[in-house]
Scaffold this motif. Structure first.
Motif, mmCIF file in Angstrom:
data_model
loop_
_atom_site.group_PDB
_atom_site.id
_atom_site.type_symbol
_atom_site.label_atom_id
_atom_site.label_comp_id
_atom_site.label_asym_id
_atom_site.label_seq_id
_atom_site.Cartn_x
_atom_site.Cartn_y
_atom_site.Cartn_z
ATOM 1 N N ALA A 3 0.833 -1.201 0.000
ATOM 2 C CA ALA A 3 0.000 0.000 0.000
ATOM 3 C C ALA A 3 0.867 1.250 0.000
ATOM 4 O O ALA A 3 1.946 1.277 0.604
ATOM 5 N N LEU A 4 0.399 2.277 -0.688
ATOM 6 C CA LEU A 4 1.042 3.594 -0.614
ATOM 7 C C LEU A 4 0.814 4.151 0.784
ATOM 8 O O LEU A 4 -0.296 4.089 1.302
ATOM 9 N N GLY A 5 1.834 4.734 1.366
ATOM 10 C CA GLY A 5 1.707 5.352 2.671
ATOM 11 C C GLY A 5 1.866 6.856 2.590
ATOM 12 O O GLY A 5 2.166 7.416 1.528
ATOM 13 N N LEU A 6 1.698 7.520 3.704
ATOM 14 C CA LEU A 6 1.852 8.973 3.749
ATOM 15 C C LEU A 6 3.245 9.408 3.332
ATOM 16 O O LEU A 6 3.425 10.474 2.753
ATOM 17 N N GLY A 7 4.247 8.595 3.601
ATOM 18 C CA GLY A 7 5.613 8.922 3.243
ATOM 19 C C GLY A 7 5.949 8.670 1.782
ATOM 20 O O GLY A 7 7.088 8.875 1.363
ATOM 21 N N ASP A 8 4.950 8.237 0.999
ATOM 22 C CA ASP A 8 5.184 7.911 -0.406
ATOM 23 C C ASP A 8 4.722 9.003 -1.362
ATOM 24 O O ASP A 8 4.569 8.752 -2.555
ATOM 25 N N VAL A 9 4.541 10.213 -0.871
ATOM 26 C CA VAL A 9 4.081 11.288 -1.752
ATOM 27 C C VAL A 9 5.029 11.464 -2.936
ATOM 28 O O VAL A 9 4.590 11.771 -4.046
ATOM 29 N N GLY A 47 -2.613 12.020 1.111
ATOM 30 C CA GLY A 47 -2.990 11.325 2.330
ATOM 31 C C GLY A 47 -4.312 11.804 2.894
ATOM 32 O O GLY A 47 -4.744 11.346 3.946
ATOM 33 N N ARG A 48 -4.973 12.704 2.178
ATOM 34 C CA ARG A 48 -6.278 13.173 2.649
ATOM 35 C C ARG A 48 -7.305 12.050 2.479
ATOM 36 O O ARG A 48 -7.028 11.028 1.828
ATOM 37 N N ASP A 49 -8.479 12.213 3.071
ATOM 38 C CA ASP A 49 -9.536 11.211 2.954
ATOM 39 C C ASP A 49 -9.817 10.920 1.486
ATOM 40 O O ASP A 49 -9.972 11.847 0.687
ATOM 41 N N GLY A 50 -9.870 9.647 1.137
ATOM 42 C CA GLY A 50 -10.137 9.239 -0.231
ATOM 43 C C GLY A 50 -8.904 8.961 -1.051
ATOM 44 O O GLY A 50 -8.993 8.452 -2.164
ATOM 45 N N ASP A 51 -7.706 9.281 -0.534
ATOM 46 C CA ASP A 51 -6.458 8.992 -1.234
ATOM 47 C C ASP A 51 -6.005 7.570 -0.892
ATOM 48 O O ASP A 51 -6.144 7.126 0.248
ATOM 49 N N GLY A 52 -5.439 6.894 -1.860
ATOM 50 C CA GLY A 52 -4.898 5.567 -1.607
ATOM 51 C C GLY A 52 -4.179 5.047 -2.831
ATOM 52 O O GLY A 52 -4.153 5.694 -3.876
ATOM 53 N N GLY A 53 -3.608 3.868 -2.694
ATOM 54 C CA GLY A 53 -2.945 3.267 -3.833
ATOM 55 C C GLY A 53 -1.994 2.170 -3.433
ATOM 56 O O GLY A 53 -1.918 1.777 -2.265
ATOM 57 N N PHE A 54 -1.290 1.679 -4.436
ATOM 58 C CA PHE A 54 -0.324 0.601 -4.260
ATOM 59 C C PHE A 54 0.961 0.921 -5.008
ATOM 60 O O PHE A 54 0.952 1.638 -6.005
ATOM 61 N N VAL A 55 2.043 0.336 -4.530
ATOM 62 C CA VAL A 55 3.354 0.442 -5.158
ATOM 63 C C VAL A 55 3.797 -0.973 -5.534
ATOM 64 O O VAL A 55 3.681 -1.887 -4.723
ATOM 65 N N ALA A 56 4.276 -1.133 -6.756
ATOM 66 C CA ALA A 56 4.865 -2.399 -7.172
ATOM 67 C C ALA A 56 6.378 -2.263 -7.050
ATOM 68 O O ALA A 56 6.965 -1.299 -7.544
ATOM 69 N N GLU A 57 6.973 -3.224 -6.359
ATOM 70 C CA GLU A 57 8.417 -3.222 -6.163
ATOM 71 C C GLU A 57 8.988 -4.566 -6.613
ATOM 72 O O GLU A 57 8.321 -5.597 -6.515
ATOM 73 N N GLU A 58 10.214 -4.512 -7.089
ATOM 74 C CA GLU A 58 10.912 -5.725 -7.495
ATOM 75 C C GLU A 58 12.377 -5.573 -7.112
ATOM 76 O O GLU A 58 13.006 -4.565 -7.475
ATOM 77 N N ASP A 59 12.868 -6.534 -6.384
ATOM 78 C CA ASP A 59 14.274 -6.499 -5.949
ATOM 79 C C ASP A 59 14.632 -5.180 -5.265
ATOM 80 O O ASP A 59 15.699 -4.605 -5.500
ATOM 81 N N GLY A 60 13.714 -4.672 -4.443
ATOM 82 C CA GLY A 60 13.975 -3.470 -3.664
ATOM 83 C C GLY A 60 13.843 -2.156 -4.409
ATOM 84 O O GLY A 60 14.151 -1.101 -3.860
ATOM 85 N N ARG A 61 13.383 -2.189 -5.650
ATOM 86 C CA ARG A 61 13.209 -0.934 -6.396
ATOM 87 C C ARG A 61 11.756 -0.809 -6.851
ATOM 88 O O ARG A 61 11.079 -1.787 -7.118
ATOM 89 N N VAL A 62 11.306 0.428 -6.938
ATOM 90 C CA VAL A 62 9.950 0.708 -7.391
ATOM 91 C C VAL A 62 9.894 0.519 -8.908
ATOM 92 O O VAL A 62 10.759 1.022 -9.632
ATOM 93 N N VAL A 63 8.869 -0.206 -9.366
ATOM 94 C CA VAL A 63 8.693 -0.421 -10.804
ATOM 95 C C VAL A 63 7.382 0.169 -11.313
ATOM 96 O O VAL A 63 7.170 0.280 -12.517
ATOM 97 N N GLY A 64 6.505 0.561 -10.390
ATOM 98 C CA GLY A 64 5.244 1.164 -10.799
ATOM 99 C C GLY A 64 4.397 1.531 -9.597
ATOM 100 O O GLY A 64 4.698 1.141 -8.465
#
Length: 150
Positions: A3-9, A47-64
């Motif tokens: 999941a995307l977190g507040l620190g993932d802006v 991070g406001r109400d209604g914000d969300g998402g996911f991060v795809a990672e592979e081998d410790g790096r973000v891919v999408g």
């Protein structure tokens, strides 16, 4: 995937920049998009109400990443349908495309929000993916099509 977190802006911002500047025949660049009011509309106050998402990672790096945000009618995004339907953004990082990451992210978003919208600019080949995953055209916004998964 996580999941995307507040620190993932920064990931939302990077994803927005990749999405906004998708067309290699007419790149505008990061400085242009960061100065455009749309950047703040889609990423500001993440991070406001209604914000969300996911991060795809592979081998410790973000891919999408895939993210969504609820908009008000008086501050509608390009893919706005109504105030209860989140608008989706999705980006696969350069060098990672064509491996099914976008489809994986899109399916995760739709699982979280079966009713979700997006806007896709004319000529963007990603439209074929959206249609294959059940999104249908419901309107126009500027030079793009508003699509809805419901």
């Amino acid at each position: 995937m996580r999941a995307l977190g507040l620190g993932d802006v920064h990931l939302v911002e990077t994803g927005f920049l990749l999405t906004a500047d998708w067309n290699p025949t007419s790149p505008r660049g990061e400085a242009f998009w960061r100065a455009d009011p749309t950047f703040a509309q889609y990423t500001g106050g993440w991070g406001r109400d209604g914000d969300g998402g996911f991060v795809a990672e592979e081998d410790g790096r973000v891919v999408g990443a895939v993210w969504w945000r609820l908009f008000r009618a008086d501050d509608a995004g390009y893919g706005f349908v109504d105030e209860r339907t989140p608008e989706l953004g999705i980006a696969v990082w350069p060098g990672e495309r064509g491996r099914g990451i976008g489809r994986l992210l899109l399916r995760a978003a739709v699982t979280e929000h079966p009713r979700i919208s997006l806007s896709v600019e004319d000529g963007n080949p990603a439209r074929a993916l959206y249609e294959a995953e059940g999104f249908v055209a419901v309107g126009r916004s500027g030079d793009g099509t508003i699509m809805l998964h419901d």
